[in-house]
Design a protein around this motif. Structure first.
Motif: not given
Length: 511
Positions: A296-301, A432-437
């Motif tokens: 979410v932070v990545v999307v927001s950033f 949960v790590m792969a979707p984040l990456f």
């Protein structure tokens, strides 16, 4: 002076609302459950059996209703701000919302992790562990939201300045952002309660209380912004205050309803030992929640970076972008609802160790999301400028800009929604790590650098095309990981095995 007094009274009203909600929760927790009441996960809705298509649609439909009503409430605010306070006020709201999303990623992550964990507990038939997750998550969530509220109030102006928000829009954005961050504990406690209910398979209970919130927003927005009779309005601060009041009323009514209906995950006096920090649960919430929150932070950033680029082209372009963002919310609503339903169904199926059903749910979810989103995009293209009239004042120079940018961007949302479903399935198993990456690479490694590289030559078109290209890239990597990644590994189900052992221990103690 009356308007100034109303603004100064807002923090006091926030404090009163928070104290009222705490008192309500305390009174309910101190009550003993009615004599003869028994609790079991069977009273929650199982999503692990029955026809997948019908179960998915029945579960997703109330979620869609909630999402539509929540966005209608937000749109009503944007309508009044954009049409009657002007482009500068709308620009302020767009910039303020980007800041809020940036600083609240952890809260979204913890709520999402709690939904998955509760869903897995329900699938595994372990009500005690589900209650332990609820109690620990509630404390952790409140602490995080309080810290983020303080950080948001302190950092609002410096961050808005860093985003190159200037002039009248800066002053308005600072006011709006501070009121919203003061309300943050109430807003995200509401989110947490709804997330827990979704984990149990209950998407109907929250719906009626979202209706209450939406009605209150529709009625109170013009009153708080513009005033009535001798009472002066608070302008853009009144817009934020309306959201606070409606969310507080909705949360209080929902909590009272759950105790009145004796929801199996309600905590009573005998359960107060569970309303504490269980560090083993905290560990699981953090391991799952931090990567989800980081996404979410990545999307927001990424949104903040893109709005910085958009702001280069003036108020009309920023207003067009803000209006388009409101439209994009509605375009994605059905897909978001289906994706949320798919993720919960997958989590319960993981708890029941039925991986075949997980696969079938994912396949049907992707198909439904792409079809529904594609039909909505065709309708928007057909409507053209009429689609933006709710968000922009008559005669605004932002109309042709909004029409053009959506011709470039909207078609790529079919890739985006398919990737959302695949990510939801993967996260439901604990990976949960792969979707984040993947999502981080798409947004920060493709979208922003591509826009920055081409912006001098293509101008604003570089921004719009970077959206489309990054959405297609996101889906490509998501599909490759879903097909070939290791998310199906038995190690991802280790927590489920522990929950089943805990269930056996609880049964042994009872005997």
């Amino acid at each position: 002076m009356a308007g100034l007094a109303s603004r100064r009274s807002q923090p006091r009203a926030v404090l009163i609302a928070v104290v009222w909600l705490w008192c309500l929760a305390y009174v309910h927790c101190m009550q003993e459950p009615p004599e003869g009441t028994t609790f079991s996960v069977q009273r929650a809705r199982s999503l692990t059996d029955g026809p997948i298509g019908r179960t998915l649609l029945q579960f997703a439909s109330p979620i869609l209703g909630m999402n539509v009503l929540q966005y209608i409430g937000g749109t009503v605010n944007v309508f009044w701000v954009g049409r009657y306070l002007g482009e500068a006020a709308l620009t302020a709201v767009v910039n303020a919302q980007s800041i809020m999303f940036l600083l609240t990623g952890a809260a979204f992550g913890i709520a999402g992790a709690a939904t998955i964990m509760v869903g897995q507990c329900v699938g595994a038939g372990n009500v005690t562990e589900a209650k332990r997750v609820v109690g620990t998550g509630a404390i952790l969530f409140l602490v995080l939201s309080a810290l983020m509220s303080i950080a948001g109030v302190v950092l609002a102006k410096p961050l808005l300045i860093a985003m190159k928000t200037t002039g009248e829009a800066l002053a308005l954005a600072v006011t709006y952002t501070k009121v919203m961050f003061l309300a943050l504990p109430i807003l995200y406690l509401n989110l947490y309660v709804i997330s827990i209910l979704l984990g149990t398979g209950d998407s109907k209970s929250p719906l009626w209380f979202i209706v209450l919130s939406a009605v209150m927003v529709a009625v109170l927005s013009p009153l708080c912004m513009f005033g009535v009779g001798p009472l002066q309005g608070a302008g853009i601060a009144g817009s934020a205050f309306t959201i606070l009041v409606s969310q507080a009323a909705s949360l209080g009514a929902l909590v009272a309803h759950l105790y009145r209906r004796r929801n199996p995950l309600c905590l009573y006096q005998e359960d107060l030992a569970l309303l504490r920090v269980d560090w083993s649960v905290v560990g699981m919430l953090v391991r799952k929640g931090i990567p989800m929150g980081a996404q979410v932070v990545v999307v927001s950033f990424s949104a903040v970076l893109m709005i910085v680029l958009v702001n280069r082209f003036g108020v009309d372009t920023t207003a067009a972008y803000g209006a388009s963002m409101q439209l994009w919310m509605y375009v994605q609503l059905p897909a978001l609802s289906i994706a949320a339903a798919v993720s919960t169904m997958a989590a319960q199926s993981v708890g029941a160790q039925n991986m075949r059903r997980v696969r079938d749910v994912g396949r049907l979810g992707v198909m439904l999301c792409v079809i529904v989103t594609g039909l909505i995009i065709l309708l928007v293209y057909a409507a053209d400028s009429y689609a933006y009239r709710l968000f922009l004042p008559e005669g605004s120079g932002a109309f042709p800009i909004a029409s053009h940018l959506n011709r470039v961007v909207l078609w790529s949302f079919m890739f985006l929604v398919a990737a959302m479903v695949l990510f939801g399935i993967v996260r439901a198993t604990g990976a949960v790590m792969a979707p984040l990456f993947i999502h981080g690479l798409s947004l920060l490694g493709v979208r922003f650098p591509l826009a920055l590289l081409l912006i001098d030559e293509w101008q604003a078109d570089a921004i719009w095309w970077s959206f489309s290209i990054s959405c297609a890239f996101d889906f490509l990597l998501a599909a490759l990981y879903y097909r070939y990644g290791g998310w199906r590994a038995a190690a991802k189900l280790a927590m489920v095995a522990r929950l089943r052992r805990a269930t056996s221990k609880d049964s042994a103690r009872t005997l």
